[in-house]
Design a protein around this motif. Sequence first.
Motif, PDB file in Angstrom:
ATOM      1  N   GLY A  57       0.775  -1.235   0.000  1.00 51.49           N
ATOM      2  CA  GLY A  57       0.000   0.000   0.000  1.00 51.49           C
ATOM      3  C   GLY A  57       0.804   1.281   0.000  1.00 51.49           C
ATOM      4  O   GLY A  57       0.225   2.369   0.122  1.00 51.49           O
ATOM      5  N   GLY A  58       2.130   1.195  -0.131  1.00 50.21           N
ATOM      6  CA  GLY A  58       2.950   2.400  -0.148  1.00 50.21           C
ATOM      7  C   GLY A  58       2.676   3.260  -1.366  1.00 50.21           C
ATOM      8  O   GLY A  58       2.475   2.744  -2.469  1.00 50.21           O
ATOM      9  N   ARG A  59       2.665   4.580  -1.133  1.00 51.95           N
ATOM     10  CA  ARG A  59       2.463   5.542  -2.214  1.00 51.95           C
ATOM     11  C   ARG A  59       3.721   6.388  -2.341  1.00 51.95           C
ATOM     12  O   ARG A  59       4.239   6.886  -1.339  1.00 51.95           O
ATOM     13  CB  ARG A  59       1.285   6.454  -1.911  1.00 51.95           C
ATOM     14  CG  ARG A  59      -0.018   5.730  -1.820  1.00 51.95           C
ATOM     15  CD  ARG A  59      -1.059   6.676  -1.331  1.00 51.95           C
ATOM     16  NE  ARG A  59      -2.261   6.491  -2.117  1.00 51.95           N
ATOM     17  CZ  ARG A  59      -3.359   7.173  -1.927  1.00 51.95           C
ATOM     18  NH1 ARG A  59      -3.403   8.111  -1.002  1.00 51.95           N
ATOM     19  NH2 ARG A  59      -4.424   6.925  -2.640  1.00 51.95           N
ATOM     20  N   ILE A 115       2.549   5.518   3.916  1.00 56.30           N
ATOM     21  CA  ILE A 115       1.255   4.881   4.109  1.00 56.30           C
ATOM     22  C   ILE A 115       0.585   5.615   5.267  1.00 56.30           C
ATOM     23  O   ILE A 115       1.183   5.797   6.320  1.00 56.30           O
ATOM     24  CB  ILE A 115       1.392   3.379   4.443  1.00 56.30           C
ATOM     25  CG1 ILE A 115       2.061   2.636   3.285  1.00 56.30           C
ATOM     26  CG2 ILE A 115       0.026   2.766   4.762  1.00 56.30           C
ATOM     27  CD1 ILE A 115       2.331   1.168   3.543  1.00 56.30           C
TER      28      ILE A 115
END
Length: 175
Positions: free
Chosen positions: A145-147, A168
Motif C-alpha cells: 500500500g505504499g504511495r 502509508i
Amino acid sequence: MTSALQPVLSGALVRIEPMRADDHDALFAVARDPLIWEQHPAHDRWQPAVFRRLFDEGLASGGGLTVRDAASGEVIGSSRYYEFRPAQRDISIGYTFLARRCWGSTYNHELKRLMLDHAFGFVDRVWFHIGIHNLRSRHAITKVGGRLSHEILDDPDRNGVSMAYYYIDRPAAQR
C-alpha cells in the motif's frame, strides 16, 4: 516511548522482537548474503565490519527489531522503527532485510502489516526511505500500500544517496 518502538509482534509467519546484542551472529548469518544487498545503496552490508556498524546503530537506535520465523524461531531478518516525530505524528520503517528464502512470499507483507498496525496506534503516517535504484524494495512497498511521495537525487539528508520517499497513512477506520 522506546518500548513502543521495540514491541513484540506475532503473526502466522513472523515474530518480531526487540533487537538484542546477542542477536548479532544470527542476523549476520542472514545478512552475509551479498544478493540481499545488490540493489541497496549500501550494497556492502554483507561485509562483517559494515554489518557490525548497521547492527550497532540498530541496537543503539531504540527501534531495532529482530525478525524470526514464527514456526521455527529461526532468525530470518531485521527491521527498524526510526525518525519518530511525535509533533508530526509520523515515523519511518526501514533497514529491513529478510533471508532470501523469504522473498517472493508473504513474509515481508506480514512483517510490514504487523509493524504498520502497531505504528498506527500512535502515528498517522509511516514513511519508507528507499534507494531510488532498489526496484525490489520499491515494488515490495507498493504491494503493501505504499504511495510514492517524491524522489530526491543526491539527497543531502541521506548522505548523498538518491532516494524515493513512500508513505502509508493510517486507514480512516483506525482514526
